[in-house]
Design a protein around this motif. Sequence first.
Motif, PDB file in Angstrom:
ATOM      1  N   UNK A  89      28.088  24.218 -12.500  1.00  0.00           N
ATOM      2  CA  UNK A  89      26.718  24.246 -13.009  1.00  0.00           C
ATOM      3  C   UNK A  89      25.790  24.670 -11.875  1.00  0.00           C
ATOM      4  N   UNK A  90      24.962  25.683 -12.128  1.00  0.00           N
ATOM      5  CA  UNK A  90      24.047  26.199 -11.115  1.00  0.00           C
ATOM      6  C   UNK A  90      22.644  26.212 -11.716  1.00  0.00           C
ATOM      7  N   UNK A  91      21.748  25.437 -11.124  1.00  0.00           N
ATOM      8  CA  UNK A  91      20.408  25.250 -11.682  1.00  0.00           C
ATOM      9  C   UNK A  91      19.362  25.658 -10.659  1.00  0.00           C
ATOM     10  N   UNK A  92      18.363  26.419 -11.106  1.00  0.00           N
ATOM     11  CA  UNK A  92      17.365  26.984 -10.206  1.00  0.00           C
ATOM     12  C   UNK A  92      15.954  26.596 -10.655  1.00  0.00           C
ATOM     13  N   UNK A  93      15.152  26.153  -9.684  1.00  0.00           N
ATOM     14  CA  UNK A  93      13.717  25.907  -9.871  1.00  0.00           C
ATOM     15  C   UNK A  93      13.424  24.975 -11.047  1.00  0.00           C
ATOM     16  N   UNK A  94      12.993  25.518 -12.190  1.00  0.00           N
ATOM     17  CA  UNK A  94      12.611  24.695 -13.337  1.00  0.00           C
ATOM     18  C   UNK A  94      13.813  24.060 -14.035  1.00  0.00           C
ATOM     19  N   UNK A  95      15.018  24.534 -13.697  1.00  0.00           N
ATOM     20  CA  UNK A  95      16.242  23.976 -14.296  1.00  0.00           C
ATOM     21  C   UNK A  95      16.670  22.759 -13.479  1.00  0.00           C
ATOM     22  N   UNK A  96      16.851  21.626 -14.146  1.00  0.00           N
ATOM     23  CA  UNK A  96      17.231  20.405 -13.432  1.00  0.00           C
ATOM     24  C   UNK A  96      18.732  20.219 -13.349  1.00  0.00           C
ATOM     25  N   UNK A  97      19.461  20.630 -14.391  1.00  0.00           N
ATOM     26  CA  UNK A  97      20.901  20.383 -14.426  1.00  0.00           C
ATOM     27  C   UNK A  97      21.567  21.247 -15.492  1.00  0.00           C
ATOM     28  N   UNK A  98      22.873  21.400 -15.343  1.00  0.00           N
ATOM     29  CA  UNK A  98      23.727  22.053 -16.332  1.00  0.00           C
ATOM     30  C   UNK A  98      23.373  23.524 -16.559  1.00  0.00           C
ATOM     31  N   UNK A 110       9.926  21.159 -10.180  1.00  0.00           N
ATOM     32  CA  UNK A 110      11.031  21.402  -9.262  1.00  0.00           C
ATOM     33  C   UNK A 110      11.816  20.109  -9.130  1.00  0.00           C
ATOM     34  N   UNK A 111      13.130  20.216  -9.009  1.00  0.00           N
ATOM     35  CA  UNK A 111      13.934  19.008  -8.854  1.00  0.00           C
ATOM     36  C   UNK A 111      15.078  19.263  -7.888  1.00  0.00           C
ATOM     37  N   UNK A 112      15.627  18.177  -7.372  1.00  0.00           N
ATOM     38  CA  UNK A 112      16.788  18.248  -6.489  1.00  0.00           C
ATOM     39  C   UNK A 112      17.774  17.166  -6.907  1.00  0.00           C
ATOM     40  N   UNK A 113      19.054  17.444  -6.682  1.00  0.00           N
ATOM     41  CA  UNK A 113      20.115  16.498  -6.999  1.00  0.00           C
ATOM     42  C   UNK A 113      21.167  16.549  -5.906  1.00  0.00           C
ATOM     43  N   UNK A 114      21.598  15.372  -5.488  1.00  0.00           N
ATOM     44  CA  UNK A 114      22.751  15.250  -4.601  1.00  0.00           C
ATOM     45  C   UNK A 114      23.662  14.197  -5.216  1.00  0.00           C
ATOM     46  N   UNK A 115      24.968  14.424  -5.110  1.00  0.00           N
ATOM     47  CA  UNK A 115      25.900  13.553  -5.836  1.00  0.00           C
ATOM     48  C   UNK A 115      27.181  13.346  -5.041  1.00  0.00           C
ATOM     49  N   UNK A 116      27.629  12.101  -5.052  1.00  0.00           N
ATOM     50  CA  UNK A 116      28.933  11.761  -4.472  1.00  0.00           C
ATOM     51  C   UNK A 116      29.756  10.949  -5.469  1.00  0.00           C
ATOM     52  N   UNK A 117      31.065  11.173  -5.437  1.00  0.00           N
ATOM     53  CA  UNK A 117      32.018  10.301  -6.121  1.00  0.00           C
ATOM     54  C   UNK A 117      32.504   9.273  -5.109  1.00  0.00           C
TER      55      UNK A 117
END
Length: 252
Positions: A67-76, A227-234
Amino acid sequence: MTVESQRDIDGILKVGRVVARVRDAMLNAIEPGMTTAELDQLGGKMLDHYGAKSAPKVTYNFPGYTCISINEQAAHGIPGARVIQAGDIVNVDVSAELDGYFADTGGTIVVPPVARVKARLCHATQLALTRALAEAKADAPIHRIGKAIQRTAKAHGFKVIRNLAGHGVGRSLHEEPEAIVGYFEPRDKRRLRLGQVIAIEPFLSTLSTQVAEADDGWTLVGHPANLSAQYEHTVIVTRGAPIVATLSEARN
């Protein structure tokens, strides 16, 4: 899932290393003029090299390896013809299955030149993840994770996207516990269990607290100027600091 043997631990760590390598390689490869489809192809080839399968493809028939999200896209965000531009904030979310185990990870970068608000947003979201990880201990209330994220977002002048959340992972992409939200929810009385495998993923934003599905049926967007940012760990929950399966190799 809850790990029950060293084999389970090794399986989660193995697939975690794969998705971390793919995540880091994709983030490092981003440059202006590249399409999101080209970036996704890099991720797909790497997953294939390691013998792993794209979890969103396997689980949901997602039209991309990542999943690649840019600027106004938050996810998926669906990989496609969109061209990455200078100044874009780009999120890459990589999840995969390998030998029956699943791991999920993500990261965000800003393509230079880096606007101050975008740099602050990424820093705050990374910090929110670090502080959330510190709350992921056996027998701790799940809502402490959201409290840590919300407190960090507020301290840095950002919002939390409330309808995006972390989740259980391990034997499938999404498992119990579902809805590990990024805000304090005192009505959530659940507690983390020793050996539980979860994905923690704060989503911080400049404007929106909710996102909705776009016309493509996948991409989640908020306000057009958001604008949004996401960082994720399992991670695997222990009685102390969690075992992070998706660290960058430089930190292992």
